[in-house]
Design a protein around this motif. Structure first.
Motif, short mmCIF file in Angstrom:
data_model
loop_
_atom_site.label_atom_id
_atom_site.label_comp_id
_atom_site.label_asym_id
_atom_site.label_seq_id
_atom_site.Cartn_x
_atom_site.Cartn_y
_atom_site.Cartn_z
N LYS A 19 0.15 6.03 4.77
CA LYS A 19 0.65 4.72 4.37
C LYS A 19 2.08 4.49 4.87
O LYS A 19 2.45 3.36 5.20
CB LYS A 19 0.62 4.59 2.84
CG LYS A 19 -0.76 4.72 2.23
CD LYS A 19 -1.73 3.69 2.78
CE LYS A 19 -3.11 3.83 2.11
NZ LYS A 19 -4.09 2.89 2.69
N ARG A 55 2.25 1.58 -3.57
CA ARG A 55 1.18 2.02 -4.49
C ARG A 55 0.93 3.51 -4.36
O ARG A 55 0.73 4.22 -5.35
CB ARG A 55 -0.10 1.23 -4.23
CG ARG A 55 -1.22 1.56 -5.22
CD ARG A 55 -2.50 0.83 -4.83
NE ARG A 55 -2.39 -0.59 -5.01
CZ ARG A 55 -2.63 -1.22 -6.15
NH1 ARG A 55 -2.97 -0.53 -7.23
NH2 ARG A 55 -2.55 -2.53 -6.23
N GLU A 56 0.95 4.01 -3.14
CA GLU A 56 0.71 5.44 -2.93
C GLU A 56 1.88 6.26 -3.46
O GLU A 56 1.70 7.39 -3.95
CB GLU A 56 0.52 5.72 -1.43
CG GLU A 56 -0.14 7.03 -1.12
CD GLU A 56 -1.55 7.14 -1.69
OE1 GLU A 56 -1.86 8.18 -2.30
OE2 GLU A 56 -2.34 6.17 -1.55
N ILE A 94 1.15 12.76 -6.50
CA ILE A 94 1.13 12.07 -5.22
C ILE A 94 0.22 12.79 -4.24
O ILE A 94 0.27 14.03 -4.12
CB ILE A 94 2.55 11.98 -4.63
CG1 ILE A 94 3.48 11.23 -5.57
CG2 ILE A 94 2.54 11.32 -3.26
CD1 ILE A 94 4.94 11.22 -5.15
N ASP A 95 -0.63 12.05 -3.57
CA ASP A 95 -1.43 12.60 -2.46
C ASP A 95 -0.58 12.49 -1.20
O ASP A 95 -0.48 11.43 -0.59
CB ASP A 95 -2.72 11.78 -2.32
CG ASP A 95 -3.65 12.35 -1.25
OD1 ASP A 95 -3.15 13.03 -0.32
OD2 ASP A 95 -4.87 12.11 -1.34
N GLU A 135 0.83 -1.21 0.00
CA GLU A 135 0.00 0.00 0.00
C GLU A 135 0.86 1.26 0.00
O GLU A 135 0.53 2.26 -0.66
CB GLU A 135 -0.93 -0.01 1.21
CG GLU A 135 -2.01 -1.08 1.13
CD GLU A 135 -2.87 -1.13 2.37
OE1 GLU A 135 -2.53 -0.43 3.35
OE2 GLU A 135 -3.86 -1.87 2.36
N GLN A 152 -2.12 11.12 2.09
CA GLN A 152 -2.27 9.67 2.09
C GLN A 152 -0.92 8.96 2.17
O GLN A 152 -0.78 7.91 2.80
CB GLN A 152 -3.02 9.22 0.83
CG GLN A 152 -4.52 9.33 0.94
CD GLN A 152 -5.08 8.48 2.06
OE1 GLN A 152 -4.83 7.28 2.14
NE2 GLN A 152 -5.85 9.11 2.95
N LEU A 153 0.09 9.56 1.54
CA LEU A 153 1.42 8.96 1.58
C LEU A 153 1.95 8.92 3.00
O LEU A 153 2.56 7.92 3.42
CB LEU A 153 2.39 9.75 0.68
CG LEU A 153 3.84 9.24 0.64
CD1 LEU A 153 3.90 7.80 0.12
CD2 LEU A 153 4.70 10.15 -0.22
N TRP A 204 0.66 6.28 -9.23
CA TRP A 204 0.06 7.23 -10.17
C TRP A 204 0.69 7.15 -11.56
O TRP A 204 0.17 7.73 -12.52
CB TRP A 204 0.21 8.67 -9.63
CG TRP A 204 1.62 9.03 -9.25
CD1 TRP A 204 2.22 8.82 -8.06
CD2 TRP A 204 2.59 9.63 -10.10
NE1 TRP A 204 3.52 9.25 -8.08
CE2 TRP A 204 3.76 9.77 -9.33
CE3 TRP A 204 2.59 10.08 -11.42
CZ2 TRP A 204 4.94 10.33 -9.86
CZ3 TRP A 204 3.75 10.63 -11.94
CH2 TRP A 204 4.91 10.76 -11.15
#
Length: 433
Positions: free
Chosen positions: A226, A95-96, A218-219, A92, A222-223, A100
């Motif tokens: 994670k 992926r973060e 990239i968010d 996860e 959220q990064l 993208w």
């Protein structure tokens, strides 16, 4: 050459006999370290170059090396990571971080393989872990089954180069080369292989509409989330590599610290909730080390025997006699690819690397540079038929024909070979120190 001691036949006939016996044993499925042991025992009995006691002394002397203590500890690190279920958090996080880019889950698989490589140091463990976690999501995202499997198998190659690599530890311990220097030298080639695999997957995914996303960027919030969830796995990398590169720990000490860290952190975060998980991890590590170390000592016995026959020097001199660096590199490349495609990594490392070491030195490559170059070639063998260990692992997980996976990995293979040749040219032109 000395005549056989016990048999009234020529040395050549005796050598052919024990070689044929070993080949027959291999064909009938005898484990490779026992096949090597049969050959080495035959050579020690039939020739007076080495006393028979050399076999036991060799075993004791090799395994007495402190550097080898790092191997079971690094294996245990990987097994604890698996038992703690940390793989999901690392997937996860990856992926973060790079999800993208077009080819979302494919790039996640490659990136996760890079992270796992920096924890487990093993191509097989990396391929198995990433394959179990991401093969089904890749298929669900529209990837062709064989290409999805090929991407995971190719990512597993990184486990042999990105530090801390178990194979680099074996090379350093067996040939008296600084393991820390090997780890440092492996960083840039390992990252080069990682980036070329990301590039290959991005291009193929974009052309075939595999997991193409319109959400670029990239968010960061959220990064951060994670990253926090993946703190145990990422913290293990910081401890392992940070401790080694800063000179705080030897590789063995770093692995021991990482084991303690994972146990404390995973138990504290309730990712490991029973003693059974720890016992399973230890048991798996013991089984694997029971395969690796006998392979090491029997391979070194074979190496000594081949040296006594003069084979290593003869091959090396024949290659050097080609004269031009381009021809020498070309022949060495072919030999390394062929050896990597038919031999397991450990015997390949311990047998083929010394044979070509003289030719490597003639190109100005230091033992550290040669170790990295050789292991890059050996790692590409993991996705090269007919052996291709990573191909077998992922074909078993995905239940896909081995040859189909090998064909689908052709562009990954070509990209890795390009990086490998680039490293060889760099060390030849700029210097191999």
């Amino acid at each position: 050459m000395n005549a056989p001691v016990l048999l009234a036949i020529s040395s050549t006939e005796f050598l052919i006999g024990i070689t044929l016996l070993s080949i027959i044993a291999f064909i009938f499925g005898i484990p490779i370290y026992l096949v090597f042991g049969i050959w080495a025992l035959g050579y020690h009995v039939g020739f007076d170059s080495f006393p028979l006691i050399n076999m036991s002394q060799n075993h004791y002397g090799v395994l007495q090396s402190f550097s080898f203590t790092a191997i079971p500890l690094f294996i245990l690190v990987g097994d604890l990571i698996r038992e703690a279920g940390i793989a999901k958090n690392l997937v996860e996080f990856t992926r973060e971080l790079i999800g993208w880019i077009p080819g979302v889950t494919g790039n996640t698989a490659v990136g996760t393989a890079g992270i796992f490589s920096a924890i487990t140091g093993s191509n097989a463990a990396t391929t198995a872990s990433v394959g179990t976690a991401l093969y089904e999501p890749l298929c669900e995202e529209g990837y062709e089954n064989d290409y999805a499997a090929a991407t995971i198998a190719s990512g597993g190659v990184l486990g042999a180069i990105i530090p801390p690599s178990i194979l680099l530890i074996i090379y350093g311990a067996a040939f008296g080369v600084s393991i820390v220097d090997l780890f440092i030298a492996g960083v840039i080639p390992g990252l080069g292989m990682l980036f070329v695999l990301l590039g290959v997957n991005t291009v193929i995914a974009y052309r075939n509409d595999y997991g193409v996303t319109e959400d670029f960027g990239i968010d960061y919030q959220q990064l951060l989330v994670k990253t926090w969830h993946a703190k145990v796995g990422l913290g293990t990398i910081v401890l392992l590599l940070g401790g080694i590169f800063l000179g705080l720990f030897t590789p063995s000490e770093s692995a021991a610290v990482a084991v303690v860290y994972i146990l404390v952190a995973a138990i504290g975060s309730r990712q490991i909730t029973s003693i059974d998980s720890i016992v399973r991890a230890c048991y798996s590590s013991i089984l694997l080390i029971g395969i690796i170390l006998p392979m090491v000592v029997t391979s070194i016995l074979i190496q000594q025997s081949l040296s006594d026959l003069g084979l290593q020097e003869a091959i090396s001199n024949a290659i050097i006699s080609l004269g031009h660096p381009v021809l020498i590199i070309l022949v060495m490349t072919v030999i390394m690819l062929l050896a990597g495609s038919v031999l397991d990594a450990t015997p390949n490392l311990l047998l083929t690397a010394p044979i070509l070491a003289g030719a490597a030195a003639s190109l100005g490559w230091s033992p550290v540079a040669w170790g990295i170059i050789f292991m890059m070639g050996a790692s590409i063998g993991f996705i090269t038929p007919p052996y291709g260990l990573n191909l077998y692992i992922i074909s078993g997980i995905a239940d896909i024909d081995y040859i189909k996976v090998a064909k689908a990995a052709k562009w990954h293979w070509a990209g890795l070979v390009t990086v490998w040749l680039g490293v060889m040219i760099w060390y030849t032109v700029v210097g191999g120190g």
